[in-house]
Design a protein around this motif. Sequence first.
Motif, PDB file in Angstrom:
ATOM      1  N   ASP A 195      -2.893  25.642  13.328  1.00 45.59           N
ATOM      2  CA  ASP A 195      -2.259  24.942  14.521  1.00 45.59           C
ATOM      3  C   ASP A 195      -1.249  25.958  15.377  1.00 45.59           C
ATOM      4  OD1 ASP A 195      -1.290  23.209  16.456  1.00 45.59           O
ATOM      5  OD2 ASP A 195      -0.848  21.693  15.059  1.00 45.59           O
ATOM      6  N   PRO A 196      -1.557  26.322  16.406  1.00 44.50           N
ATOM      7  CA  PRO A 196      -0.419  27.182  17.334  1.00 44.50           C
ATOM      8  C   PRO A 196       0.503  26.624  17.679  1.00 44.50           C
ATOM      9  CG  PRO A 196      -2.430  26.480  18.686  1.00 44.50           C
ATOM     10  CD  PRO A 196      -2.732  26.002  17.454  1.00 44.50           C
ATOM     11  N   HIS A 197       0.615  25.195  17.516  1.00 43.00           N
ATOM     12  CA  HIS A 197       1.797  24.471  18.157  1.00 43.00           C
ATOM     13  C   HIS A 197       2.859  23.929  17.004  1.00 43.00           C
ATOM     14  CE1 HIS A 197      -1.029  24.464  21.738  1.00 43.00           C
ATOM     15  NE2 HIS A 197       0.398  24.838  22.132  1.00 43.00           N
ATOM     16  N   SER A 198       2.615  24.535  15.571  1.00 45.28           N
ATOM     17  CA  SER A 198       3.272  23.924  14.740  1.00 45.28           C
ATOM     18  C   SER A 198       3.745  25.131  13.856  1.00 45.28           C
ATOM     19  CB  SER A 198       2.811  22.955  13.792  1.00 45.28           C
ATOM     20  OG  SER A 198       3.443  22.587  12.579  1.00 45.28           O
ATOM     21  N   TYR A 199       4.923  25.451  13.366  1.00 44.10           N
ATOM     22  CA  TYR A 199       5.439  26.305  12.411  1.00 44.10           C
ATOM     23  C   TYR A 199       5.277  25.993  10.881  1.00 44.10           C
ATOM     24  CZ  TYR A 199       8.775  27.981  16.194  1.00 44.10           C
ATOM     25  OH  TYR A 199       9.243  28.206  17.234  1.00 44.10           O
ATOM     26  N   ALA A 200       4.648  24.725  10.707  1.00 41.31           N
ATOM     27  CA  ALA A 200       4.248  24.331   9.254  1.00 41.31           C
ATOM     28  C   ALA A 200       3.361  25.223   8.499  1.00 41.31           C
ATOM     29  CB  ALA A 200       3.982  22.746   9.312  1.00 41.31           C
ATOM     30  N   GLY A 201       2.415  25.870   9.243  1.00 43.14           N
ATOM     31  CA  GLY A 201       1.403  26.585   8.918  1.00 43.14           C
ATOM     32  C   GLY A 201       1.819  28.006   8.073  1.00 43.14           C
ATOM     33  N   ARG A 202       3.231  28.079   8.269  1.00 44.14           N
ATOM     34  CA  ARG A 202       3.824  29.456   7.620  1.00 44.14           C
ATOM     35  C   ARG A 202       4.095  29.315   5.965  1.00 44.14           C
ATOM     36  NH1 ARG A 202       8.018  31.539  12.461  1.00 44.14           N
ATOM     37  NH2 ARG A 202       6.352  31.514  14.019  1.00 44.14           N
ATOM     38  N   SER A 203       3.676  27.928   5.442  1.00 44.86           N
ATOM     39  CA  SER A 203       3.986  27.754   4.146  1.00 44.86           C
ATOM     40  C   SER A 203       2.772  26.907   3.716  1.00 44.86           C
ATOM     41  CB  SER A 203       5.200  27.106   3.842  1.00 44.86           C
ATOM     42  OG  SER A 203       5.075  26.589   2.529  1.00 44.86           O
ATOM     43  N   THR A 204       2.043  26.901   2.498  1.00 50.75           N
ATOM     44  CA  THR A 204       1.263  26.003   2.170  1.00 50.75           C
ATOM     45  C   THR A 204       1.438  24.833   1.512  1.00 50.75           C
ATOM     46  OG1 THR A 204       1.225  27.165  -0.197  1.00 50.75           O
ATOM     47  CG2 THR A 204      -0.523  27.743   1.490  1.00 50.75           C
ATOM     48  N   ALA A 205       2.910  24.633   1.336  1.00 49.03           N
ATOM     49  CA  ALA A 205       3.579  23.381   1.243  1.00 49.03           C
ATOM     50  C   ALA A 205       3.493  22.155   2.135  1.00 49.03           C
ATOM     51  CB  ALA A 205       5.058  23.365   0.626  1.00 49.03           C
ATOM     52  N   ARG A 206       3.034  21.028   1.996  1.00 49.83           N
ATOM     53  CA  ARG A 206       2.825  20.095   2.896  1.00 49.83           C
ATOM     54  C   ARG A 206       3.648  18.933   2.460  1.00 49.83           C
ATOM     55  NH1 ARG A 206       1.346  23.746   5.400  1.00 49.83           N
ATOM     56  NH2 ARG A 206      -0.545  23.955   6.442  1.00 49.83           N
ATOM     57  N   VAL A 207       3.995  17.927   3.482  1.00 46.06           N
ATOM     58  CA  VAL A 207       4.738  16.773   3.411  1.00 46.06           C
ATOM     59  C   VAL A 207       3.580  15.911   3.107  1.00 46.06           C
ATOM     60  CG1 VAL A 207       6.661  17.357   4.693  1.00 46.06           C
ATOM     61  CG2 VAL A 207       4.774  16.210   5.849  1.00 46.06           C
ATOM     62  N   SER A 208       3.908  14.784   2.273  1.00 45.94           N
ATOM     63  CA  SER A 208       2.847  13.720   2.062  1.00 45.94           C
ATOM     64  C   SER A 208       3.531  12.318   2.228  1.00 45.94           C
ATOM     65  CB  SER A 208       2.419  13.776   0.608  1.00 45.94           C
ATOM     66  OG  SER A 208       3.519  13.658  -0.280  1.00 45.94           O
TER      67      SER A 208
END
Length: 607
Positions: free
Chosen positions: A17-30
Amino acid sequence: MAPPFSSPAPLPSLAPDPHSYAGRSTARVSHLALALTVDFDHHTLAGSATWQLDNPAAATEVVLDTRDLHIEAVELLDKAGDTTPATFALGTADPTLGQALHVAIAADTSALRVRYRTAPTAAALQWLAPAQTAGTQPFLFTQSQAILARTWLPCQDSPGIRFTYEASLQVPAHLLALMSAENPTARSATGAYTFRMSQPIPAYLMALAVGDLAYAPLSHRTGIYAEPATLPAAMYEFADLEKMVAAAEQLYGAYRWEQYDLLMLPPSFPFGGMENPRLTFVTPTILAGDRSLTSLVAHELAHSWSGNLVTNGTWNDFWLNEGFTVYFERRIMEHLYGRDYADMLQVLGRDALHDTIAELGADSPDTHLRLQLAGRDPDEGLTEIAYEKGCALLLTLESLIGRPRLDAFIKEYFARFSFRAMDTATFLAYLRTELLDKEAGLEEQLHLGAWVDGPGLPSSAPAVSSSRFAAVEEVLHRLARGTAPGALVPATTEWSSHEWVHFLHGLPPTLSADELRPIDDAFHFTASGNAEISTAWFAHTLRAGYAAALPAAENFLRHVGRRKFLVPLYRALLATPDGPVRARAIYAQARANYHSVATGTLDSLME
């Protein structure tokens, strides 16, 4: 914090996703536990967001999206619930994307808690004074789509990342709080509210509203929230809401969100509707008094399957949300009101698509279904291309394989990928496997590549027509041949809003003020009160300098915040000789009534 809810795993190999910084880590919120105090005096939300984490790859940091948030502290929670201060840092600020919040985590970190408050100017939040509402109390609502959730909530703000949530809110005791979750139907004496959303949703579907609101049920699972003065009109307008839900279920399977309610917002809401799960936000501009604009609600209801259930993986794949939803919406309306009614909607939609293609340019890559929005605000992709070109692709497929096969395909698609994200590449592979590869030459007949990665409207698109609009066009021909407008009134007495809009779109754009006056005398467009009709009419009057309509047009611009109506009218005004001065004067007075989604577009237009 309550135990985590179950959440399906995402599909593999989705595009980043080019519009989120979240992809810089594999940890995900649930799962989110949100605790906020709503402060109308200072126009802020303050409290904490506690995120449970999935970290199967043992990442050493988790990355959240933020924009204009004041981060007061971050804590880590281990499996025993014990907290320790976290090491965190905010990245470089980007005007569109905001800042990445980097939080260092350990192998046993099960959750993190962010203590924060929002800025008074948070782009997702619209704080309304009593004078901007239908009553005597202030009002707050959010608009998180596309990437504005990060302005009121530190989150992984990507449509491809889903989570469940619970929330506790403290609001002024005389107001009712609502969220995109299980909602109360009456006020709390203390102003304290709790919420629960047990189905996983992406951040853009997080929603909050606080105001002087009352509730009226329409069926065992549908109802309406509105300010007391607006509630009776809303109840009349949406009397068929349960029938819509039942029709949708007959088409594409069970409604999976238990409750379906509408929240009637004040006029500053920038969109027609927003499909927040369990609680669709809608604009009062659809209160036409004749139930003729309720296709908008059918559209937001259809999102309960297309978008909310199966979600575009990134905003480059927006057509997967909206193209299916427009097609689904019109099938609901056909089921309820007949094929001739749905045909009018198809023609209006096709006209809007042609206008958008002309505006963007016939060869523009922005007319592709698969968009390339990296480096841009994803709002730039919220055009009729995703909606109407996406719908036209499904109409083309229907014409090639027939409705029964297409319906079976769509129903299975929603069932198989429920509560998951879908990108264009994955969808195309699924489409080929389940449909196109089973019939020789079908993909070539469809011209699939031209639809997805080609400009404009492919030649394979079926024509759309409407018998009811043919009757409107006959009235237009009589008018063009010199028949006095007053003599045409008997032929128009049974027209719906759609027919009137088609009539107004069919008037020559070169009509003078003197030519508009007898039309207005016959049909009373200036005093209509129907927002769709008013917008189509005022576009003519502003171009022509029809002075009798100017006060009504200016009043409309000052009080209606729906971007769909504002942009064409300001453009029409700006194109007149003295229009720029007048437009900027109106905008200066009205801007405070508009949401940031609208002002973001209009600020550029005024420049």
